[in-house]
Design a protein around this motif. Structure first.
Motif, PDB file in Angstrom:
ATOM      1  N   VAL A  68       0.708  -1.190  -0.062  1.00  0.00           N
ATOM      2  CA  VAL A  68      -0.156   0.041  -0.094  1.00  0.00           C
ATOM      3  C   VAL A  68       0.954   1.250  -0.050  1.00  0.00           C
ATOM      4  O   VAL A  68       0.688   2.067  -0.828  1.00  0.00           O
ATOM      5  N   ALA A  69       1.966   1.314   0.769  1.00  0.00           N
ATOM      6  CA  ALA A  69       2.575   2.551   0.733  1.00  0.00           C
ATOM      7  C   ALA A  69       3.484   2.672  -0.508  1.00  0.00           C
ATOM      8  O   ALA A  69       3.694   3.783  -0.865  1.00  0.00           O
ATOM      9  N   ALA A  70       3.939   1.552  -1.017  1.00  0.00           N
ATOM     10  CA  ALA A  70       4.612   1.651  -2.402  1.00  0.00           C
ATOM     11  C   ALA A  70       3.894   2.467  -3.310  1.00  0.00           C
ATOM     12  O   ALA A  70       4.113   3.130  -4.345  1.00  0.00           O
ATOM     13  N   LEU A  71       2.531   1.847  -3.348  1.00  0.00           N
ATOM     14  CA  LEU A  71       1.364   2.634  -4.414  1.00  0.00           C
ATOM     15  C   LEU A  71       1.314   4.027  -4.112  1.00  0.00           C
ATOM     16  O   LEU A  71       0.989   4.717  -4.889  1.00  0.00           O
ATOM     17  N   GLY A  72       1.164   4.255  -2.691  1.00  0.00           N
ATOM     18  CA  GLY A  72       0.890   5.633  -2.335  1.00  0.00           C
ATOM     19  C   GLY A  72       2.256   6.462  -2.668  1.00  0.00           C
ATOM     20  O   GLY A  72       2.166   7.686  -3.326  1.00  0.00           O
ATOM     21  N   TRP A  73       3.486   5.986  -2.749  1.00  0.00           N
ATOM     22  CA  TRP A  73       4.774   6.876  -2.943  1.00  0.00           C
ATOM     23  C   TRP A  73       4.722   6.863  -4.756  1.00  0.00           C
ATOM     24  O   TRP A  73       4.914   7.872  -5.100  1.00  0.00           O
ATOM     25  N   LEU A  74       4.350   5.921  -5.457  1.00  0.00           N
ATOM     26  CA  LEU A  74       3.906   5.859  -6.990  1.00  0.00           C
ATOM     27  C   LEU A  74       3.272   7.171  -7.219  1.00  0.00           C
ATOM     28  O   LEU A  74       3.438   7.712  -7.971  1.00  0.00           O
ATOM     29  N   TRP A  75       1.924   7.270  -6.350  1.00  0.00           N
ATOM     30  CA  TRP A  75       1.003   8.294  -6.759  1.00  0.00           C
ATOM     31  C   TRP A  75       1.551   9.762  -6.203  1.00  0.00           C
ATOM     32  O   TRP A  75       1.631  10.690  -7.127  1.00  0.00           O
ATOM     33  N   VAL A  76       2.026   9.782  -5.044  1.00  0.00           N
ATOM     34  CA  VAL A  76       2.376  11.152  -4.463  1.00  0.00           C
ATOM     35  C   VAL A  76       3.833  11.596  -4.940  1.00  0.00           C
ATOM     36  O   VAL A  76       3.787  12.664  -5.444  1.00  0.00           O
ATOM     37  N   VAL A  77       4.993  10.692  -4.991  1.00  0.00           N
ATOM     38  CA  VAL A  77       6.251  10.976  -5.169  1.00  0.00           C
ATOM     39  C   VAL A  77       6.578  11.035  -6.947  1.00  0.00           C
ATOM     40  O   VAL A  77       7.131  12.170  -7.469  1.00  0.00           O
ATOM     41  N   GLU A  78       6.032   9.984  -7.554  1.00  0.00           N
ATOM     42  CA  GLU A  78       6.388   9.752  -8.787  1.00  0.00           C
ATOM     43  C   GLU A  78       5.320  10.170  -9.754  1.00  0.00           C
ATOM     44  O   GLU A  78       5.409  10.292 -10.957  1.00  0.00           O
ATOM     45  N   PHE A  80       2.298   9.167 -10.721  1.00  0.00           N
ATOM     46  CA  PHE A  80       1.673   7.996 -11.431  1.00  0.00           C
ATOM     47  C   PHE A  80       0.366   7.583 -10.513  1.00  0.00           C
ATOM     48  O   PHE A  80       0.505   7.004  -9.528  1.00  0.00           O
ATOM     49  N   VAL A  81      -0.688   7.582 -11.101  1.00  0.00           N
ATOM     50  CA  VAL A  81      -1.959   7.212 -10.356  1.00  0.00           C
ATOM     51  C   VAL A  81      -2.068   5.689 -10.404  1.00  0.00           C
ATOM     52  O   VAL A  81      -2.362   5.009 -11.631  1.00  0.00           O
ATOM     53  N   PRO A  82      -2.201   4.983  -9.243  1.00  0.00           N
ATOM     54  CA  PRO A  82      -2.377   3.556  -9.288  1.00  0.00           C
ATOM     55  C   PRO A  82      -3.957   3.390 -10.002  1.00  0.00           C
ATOM     56  O   PRO A  82      -4.609   4.056  -9.847  1.00  0.00           O
ATOM     57  N   ASP A  83      -3.831   2.210 -10.794  1.00  0.00           N
ATOM     58  CA  ASP A  83      -5.252   1.755 -11.468  1.00  0.00           C
ATOM     59  C   ASP A  83      -5.860   0.636 -10.569  1.00  0.00           C
ATOM     60  O   ASP A  83      -5.544   0.475  -9.384  1.00  0.00           O
ATOM     61  N   ARG A  84      -7.118   0.591 -10.820  1.00  0.00           N
ATOM     62  CA  ARG A  84      -7.969  -0.315 -10.119  1.00  0.00           C
ATOM     63  C   ARG A  84      -7.398  -1.356  -9.602  1.00  0.00           C
ATOM     64  O   ARG A  84      -7.730  -2.167  -8.606  1.00  0.00           O
ATOM     65  N   TRP A  85      -6.711  -2.286 -10.542  1.00  0.00           N
ATOM     66  CA  TRP A  85      -5.873  -3.444 -10.342  1.00  0.00           C
ATOM     67  C   TRP A  85      -4.911  -3.232  -9.091  1.00  0.00           C
ATOM     68  O   TRP A  85      -4.610  -4.193  -8.211  1.00  0.00           O
ATOM     69  N   ASP A  86      -4.308  -2.029  -9.194  1.00  0.00           N
ATOM     70  CA  ASP A  86      -3.130  -1.857  -7.913  1.00  0.00           C
ATOM     71  C   ASP A  86      -4.044  -1.729  -6.655  1.00  0.00           C
ATOM     72  O   ASP A  86      -3.657  -2.169  -5.614  1.00  0.00           O
ATOM     73  N   VAL A  87      -5.174  -1.114  -6.751  1.00  0.00           N
ATOM     74  CA  VAL A  87      -6.014  -1.061  -5.567  1.00  0.00           C
ATOM     75  C   VAL A  87      -6.419  -2.044  -4.901  1.00  0.00           C
ATOM     76  O   VAL A  87      -6.636  -2.441  -3.772  1.00  0.00           O
ATOM     77  N   GLY A  89      -5.480  -5.273  -5.519  1.00  0.00           N
ATOM     78  CA  GLY A  89      -4.306  -5.880  -4.873  1.00  0.00           C
ATOM     79  C   GLY A  89      -3.821  -5.431  -3.605  1.00  0.00           C
ATOM     80  O   GLY A  89      -3.537  -6.122  -2.830  1.00  0.00           O
ATOM     81  N   ALA A  90      -3.693  -4.168  -3.541  1.00  0.00           N
ATOM     82  CA  ALA A  90      -3.558  -3.645  -2.203  1.00  0.00           C
ATOM     83  C   ALA A  90      -4.309  -3.953  -1.168  1.00  0.00           C
ATOM     84  O   ALA A  90      -4.013  -4.230   0.001  1.00  0.00           O
ATOM     85  N   GLY A  91      -5.657  -3.898  -1.475  1.00  0.00           N
ATOM     86  CA  GLY A  91      -6.846  -4.319  -0.583  1.00  0.00           C
ATOM     87  C   GLY A  91      -6.559  -5.803   0.019  1.00  0.00           C
ATOM     88  O   GLY A  91      -6.437  -6.132   1.069  1.00  0.00           O
ATOM     89  N   VAL A  92      -6.400  -6.818  -1.093  1.00  0.00           N
ATOM     90  CA  VAL A  92      -6.222  -8.112  -0.922  1.00  0.00           C
ATOM     91  C   VAL A  92      -4.792  -8.281  -0.029  1.00  0.00           C
ATOM     92  O   VAL A  92      -4.997  -8.940   0.889  1.00  0.00           O
ATOM     93  N   SER A  93      -3.879  -7.396  -0.149  1.00  0.00           N
ATOM     94  CA  SER A  93      -2.759  -7.775   0.474  1.00  0.00           C
ATOM     95  C   SER A  93      -2.729  -7.293   1.771  1.00  0.00           C
ATOM     96  O   SER A  93      -2.149  -7.806   3.092  1.00  0.00           O
ATOM     97  N   LEU A  94      -3.483  -6.235   2.319  1.00  0.00           N
ATOM     98  CA  LEU A  94      -3.942  -5.750   3.664  1.00  0.00           C
ATOM     99  C   LEU A  94      -4.925  -6.770   4.332  1.00  0.00           C
ATOM    100  O   LEU A  94      -4.423  -7.125   5.758  1.00  0.00           O
ATOM    101  N   VAL A  95      -5.735  -7.358   3.682  1.00  0.00           N
ATOM    102  CA  VAL A  95      -6.571  -8.430   4.332  1.00  0.00           C
ATOM    103  C   VAL A  95      -5.296  -9.729   4.737  1.00  0.00           C
ATOM    104  O   VAL A  95      -5.656 -10.091   5.819  1.00  0.00           O
ATOM    105  N   GLY A  96      -4.517  -9.940   3.691  1.00  0.00           N
ATOM    106  CA  GLY A  96      -3.803 -10.747   4.264  1.00  0.00           C
ATOM    107  C   GLY A  96      -2.855 -10.616   5.284  1.00  0.00           C
ATOM    108  O   GLY A  96      -2.502 -11.656   6.205  1.00  0.00           O
ATOM    109  N   ALA A  97      -2.225  -9.519   5.335  1.00  0.00           N
ATOM    110  CA  ALA A  97      -1.517  -8.978   6.385  1.00  0.00           C
ATOM    111  C   ALA A  97      -2.230  -8.920   7.841  1.00  0.00           C
ATOM    112  O   ALA A  97      -1.579  -9.545   8.752  1.00  0.00           O
TER     113      ALA A  97
END
Length: 107
Positions: A68-78, A80-87, A89-97
């Motif tokens: 999730v943080a890496a996708l935030g970095w992608l958006w804020v620093v770089e 590049f807006v994450p697409d729906r698959w990024d979002v 995937g991030a949600g699935v990874s947070l559930v797993g965590a």
């Protein structure tokens, strides 16, 4: 405290790795490595603050937060807006965590 430690660790790790990326991939000064090393040391320290019985479980659960943080970095620093698959995937990874860190344990 766990959430803050994970968020801080993720930002420190990404910043540290980005410093090396900047040096090696963007042809910037090698001086970028010094704050990168400091940031990676802070990352390692912050993970020790997570209240978990085993280091491996702490690191495994951290993986979801990192994504999730890496996708935030992608958006804020770089910029590049994450697409729906990024979002998704991030949600699935947070559930797993959350399952890894807070799931009921036998014994």
């Amino acid at each position: 405290m766990t959430a803050l430690a994970y968020i801080g660790a993720a930002l420190a790790e990404i910043a540290g790795c980005f410093a090396f990326w900047t040096w090696l991939r963007l042809d910037k000064s090698a001086w970028w490595v010094l704050p990168g090393i400091a940031s990676l040391c802070l990352f390692a320290y912050l993970l020790t603050l997570v209240d978990a019985e085993h280091a491996g479980r702490t690191y495994a659960a951290y993986g979801g937060v990192y994504i999730v943080a890496a996708l935030g970095w992608l958006w804020v620093v770089e910029g590049f807006v994450p697409d729906r698959w990024d979002v998704i995937g991030a949600g699935v990874s947070l559930v797993g965590a959350a399952l890894i860190l807070f799931g009921p344990r036998g014994g």
